[in-house]
Structure formats: C-alpha cells, structure tokens
Design a protein around this motif. Structure first.
Motif, short mmCIF file in Angstrom:
data_model
loop_
_atom_site.label_atom_id
_atom_site.label_comp_id
_atom_site.label_asym_id
_atom_site.label_seq_id
_atom_site.Cartn_x
_atom_site.Cartn_y
_atom_site.Cartn_z
N SER A 92 1.07 -1.03 0.13
CA SER A 92 0.02 -0.24 0.07
C SER A 92 1.04 1.31 -0.04
O SER A 92 0.19 2.24 -0.47
N ASP A 93 1.71 0.72 0.08
CA ASP A 93 3.03 1.86 0.29
C ASP A 93 3.02 3.13 -0.90
O ASP A 93 3.18 4.28 -1.35
N PHE A 117 1.41 6.99 10.32
CA PHE A 117 2.17 5.50 9.52
C PHE A 117 3.10 7.45 8.40
O PHE A 117 2.11 8.28 8.09
N TYR A 120 3.09 8.63 5.05
CA TYR A 120 1.91 10.19 4.31
C TYR A 120 3.09 11.67 4.08
O TYR A 120 3.03 11.83 2.98
N ALA A 160 -5.25 6.70 9.20
CA ALA A 160 -4.97 5.06 9.19
C ALA A 160 -5.83 5.05 11.03
O ALA A 160 -5.87 5.42 11.12
N ASN A 164 -1.42 3.68 13.28
CA ASN A 164 -0.04 3.58 13.64
C ASN A 164 0.29 4.12 13.95
O ASN A 164 0.19 5.31 13.07
N ASP A 191 -7.36 4.26 5.59
CA ASP A 191 -5.89 2.99 5.79
C ASP A 191 -6.10 1.91 6.34
O ASP A 191 -5.99 2.40 7.77
N ALA A 193 -5.05 -0.58 7.24
CA ALA A 193 -3.87 -2.35 7.44
C ALA A 193 -3.96 -3.68 7.99
O ALA A 193 -3.96 -4.48 7.71
N SER A 222 -0.25 -7.14 3.98
CA SER A 222 1.32 -7.22 4.50
C SER A 222 1.31 -7.99 6.04
O SER A 222 2.59 -8.37 6.47
N LYS A 223 0.03 -7.87 6.52
CA LYS A 223 -0.22 -7.47 8.39
C LYS A 223 -1.23 -9.34 8.51
O LYS A 223 0.21 -9.96 8.15
N ARG A 231 5.19 -7.78 -0.99
CA ARG A 231 4.59 -6.21 -1.67
C ARG A 231 2.93 -6.38 -2.27
O ARG A 231 3.52 -6.21 -3.37
N LEU A 232 2.40 -6.31 -1.53
CA LEU A 232 1.24 -6.11 -2.10
C LEU A 232 0.03 -5.25 -1.58
O LEU A 232 -0.43 -5.68 -0.62
C1 LIG Z 1 1.65 -1.48 7.58
C2 LIG Z 1 1.41 -0.67 7.16
C3 LIG Z 1 0.27 -0.94 6.17
C4 LIG Z 1 0.91 -1.62 4.52
O1 LIG Z 1 2.06 -1.27 3.77
P1 LIG Z 1 2.54 -1.66 2.59
O2 LIG Z 1 3.36 -1.15 1.75
O3 LIG Z 1 1.08 -2.70 2.26
O4 LIG Z 1 3.52 -2.76 3.30
C5 LIG Z 1 -0.53 0.58 4.84
N1 LIG Z 1 -0.29 1.43 6.18
C6 LIG Z 1 -0.30 1.38 8.01
C7 LIG Z 1 -1.32 2.36 8.35
C8 LIG Z 1 1.06 0.19 7.90
O5 LIG Z 1 1.05 0.59 9.80
#
Ligand SMILES: *Cc1c(COP(=O)(O)O)cnc(C)c1O
Length: 366
Positions: A92-93, A117, A120, A160, A164, A191, A193, A222-223, A231-232
C-alpha cells in the motif's frame, strides 16, 4: 552533488524500517532473535501461498500480467465490488504515492495526524506537497481539529484506521459525521492495514462509503495475510478515480509471484482465523503482564501495542536488542518514552515479558 538534487528532497529523513532478524544476529552475535517490530505475522505464511509461489517461480522469465486479472477478479468477488474498483500496488506504500501523484496539485495540501504512519509524510515530501499534521487527542485521530484545518487548498486527508503506532481507531459514529460534512472536492483515504484484527463493534466499514463519496480505502497483504515480503496492497475506489490511478502506477508493479501468492492466500481462511485468534489471545496476555509490571499502554484494536516504558525509547530498544528481542523505538514518531511491540506467538510474547522484567529490574546485558 547537493546542488543537483531537487530542494524538497534535501530535508527528507528516509523511512527507518524495523531492524531485520538477520542483521541483529550478525551485529550482536546472537543466534536466537525474535522480531516484534514491524507488525508482521509471526505464524509465517499460508502454506497454500508458499506452494503457489513455488509453482509460479519457474515462469518468472515472462512479465507478470499487467492487469492482475485473476487477482482482481477474486478480490472483487470477495469484497462484493467490481474489478474496476480496484487498484493494486507494490505494497500500500506505492498506492500512497499513486494517490498523491494522481490528485494533489503543486499548491494543494494534504492533512493527516502528527503521530501516524510515517509514509504519508515522506511520500508527500518526495512529491513536494505540503502536509498539515493535526495532533492526536488522547492518542486518537482528532477529526474535529482535522475539519478545522481544511481550507480551499486541501485535496487529500489520510486516516490510518486503526492508527499506527497507537492502535486506536475512529468509530463509525465519528466517521459518519466527518464524511457527511466533508466538502466534495476533498478525497479521504482510509488506510485499513489492520482490519483483520478489529475486535470492537463500533468500527466503521469504510467500504460502505466509497460509492457515493470521495473515499479511497487502502488494504494490504503485509499484516494478517503474512505476505509483507511480496509487497502487495490494494485500493478500493470509485471506478473513474481508479482509472486515473491506473494511469499513474507502474505498469508491472505487481510481480507474478505476488499475484500467485495472494490468490492462494485468499483461499486460506483457516490461516487467517488462526492468526486472528493468536493476536487476540496474545493481546490479553500482554495487557495482563504490562499491568502487573505497572506499565501504561494504549489499548489497541490492531496487532501491536504502544507501551510507555517511562524512559528513553532508543535506550530501551537497545537493551531489549541485546537479549535478542527486536521492538520498535518510537523516536521517529516523536514519542520519546514509548516502544511499539507487535503481538507475537505465545512463546514470543512470554519472552518479551521476561526480557521486559529483566530490564525493569536493572538486569542488563552489556
Ligand atoms: C503496515 C502498514 C501499511 C502496509 O504497507 P505495505 O506497503 O502494504 O506493506 C499501510 N499502512 C499502515 C498504517 C501500516 O501500518
């Protein structure tokens, strides 16, 4: 060289990732290291996904399917949306970058929280866009203050949910109100995640909003899915908005192993179920023990806990590291006395608490 670099790049602090296990082994000469620093899935990867990735490996001489046809189709069916509502990203980055590039003009601004996060802010800075950071209130996104920060030049808001590094969340009631009053020329990014770990009833389903309003939802493999390494991530958006984002993303951003692995992971409901129950049990165990130790923490709906260790975060992190436990110091987030710990397996949580006790009693490794 400095003169050759774009000015907005000069002031950027690169993202600091959680310390890798291998690096810790090498640098500290330790064998047994656990990582509770990046909110990954400690159960590993769905065996189904591993099998699918292995099978796909022999075909990597070919470019991946640039449309990710089957993955989009399957996701769309599961989410009850159209494939055209989906934009996939290299994590998602990448989608954070795609969203900013697609939407935010030179003179427009982006609003988010001051403790959230870090991507951003970093991605906005790389794109030379202004970010307005609104302080959290009791560790939560303060939607009222965010509303007041909006001006004619605001284009994008990142929330988020859960947040996070705090693990707090915006409630359905709060989000309802916020979206109702959101001007039509602003896009809200939710977001999510950590949505797989939610254990409260008043968490909003952001997906209910994206059809009529300017809301984009971000999700990741990722989680909970345990696929941080492939990376998806994906965005759910209005089809027209999604079509513009499709123009901005890299043409082959989702590699063939990621497409195969994610397709298989989506089939493995049992793996998700196990992950979720491990996190919820682990959370109670950690809460109980943190309380016994007299440490304050922020109640979390995600798979990590923000803990007030009452002393310098980086020092505390370094002390834990010497015992082979990697957590995340919160210096970069501006929380000087906090660490963030990912909820691990039962064994990992027990070890974390053991090491925590030792350090609190002043027993240190040199
Ligand atoms: C871990 C996380 C992501 C995930 O990032 P990826 O690029 O998909 O690994 C996105 N947003 C937040 C708030 C996160 O903590």
């Amino acid at each position: 060289m400095r003169e050759l670099v774009r000015k907005n790049i000069l002031g950027i602090t690169a993202y600091v990732a959680g310390k890798p296990i291998e690096e810790t082994r090498r640098q500290l000469g330790l064998r047994d290291v656990i990582k509770l620093a990046s909110n990954e899935n400690p159960l590993g990867v769905s065996p189904k996904a591993v099998k699918a990735i292995r099978k796909e490996a022999s075909g990597v001489n070919r470019y991946p399917d640039a449309q990710s046809f089957y993955l989009k189709k399957k996701l769309a069916r599961l989410l009850n949306i159209a494939p055209a509502n989906l934009v996939l990203g290299n994590g998602s980055d990448e989608l954070i970058d795609v969203i900013i590039k697609t939407l935010v003009e030179d003179d427009e601004n982006i609003i988010t929280a001051d403790t959230t996060f870090l991507e951003y802010g970093i991605v906005a800075a790389v794109n030379n866009r202004e970010v307005r950071r609104v302080p959290l209130r009791y560790f939560k996104y303060d939607l009222e203050s965010i509303k007041r920060k909006i001006d004619r030049k605001t284009k994008l808001i990142f929330i988020a949910n859960p947040n996070n590094p705090t693990g707090t969340y915006v409630t359905r009631f709060e989000l309802n109100d916020f979206i109702r009053e959101l001007p039509d020329n602003i896009i809200l990014v939710m977001d999510e995640a950590y949505d797989a770990f939610i254990d409260v009833d008043d968490f909003p389903r952001a997906q209910d909003y994206f059809k009529n309003k300017n809301v984009i939802i971000l999700k990741t493999f990722s989680k909970a899915y345990g696929l941080a390494g492939i990376r998806l991530g994906y965005a759910i958006a209005d089809t027209e908005l999604a079509s513009y984002m499709e123009r901005v993303r890299q043409p082959f951003n989702i590699n063939s192993l990621a497409q195969a692995g994610a397709l298989a992971a989506l089939e493995d409901k049992e793996f998700l179920r196990k992950t979720r129950s491990m996190v919820l049990e682990g959370k109670n165990y950690l809460y109980d023990n943190l309380k016994k130790l007299g440490l304050a923490y922020v109640p979390s709906v995600a798979n990590f806990i923000l803990v007030d260790v009452g002393r310098d975060s980086v020092e505390f992190f370094t002390k834990m590291l010497k015992f082979g436990v990697i957590v995340r110091d919160m210096k970069q987030y501006g929380l000087k006395n906090f660490i963030r710990v990912t909820i691990g397996t039962k064994k990992e949580n027990e070890r974390f608490i053991r090491v925590l006790k030792k350090i609190l009693r002043g027993k240190e490794k040199t």
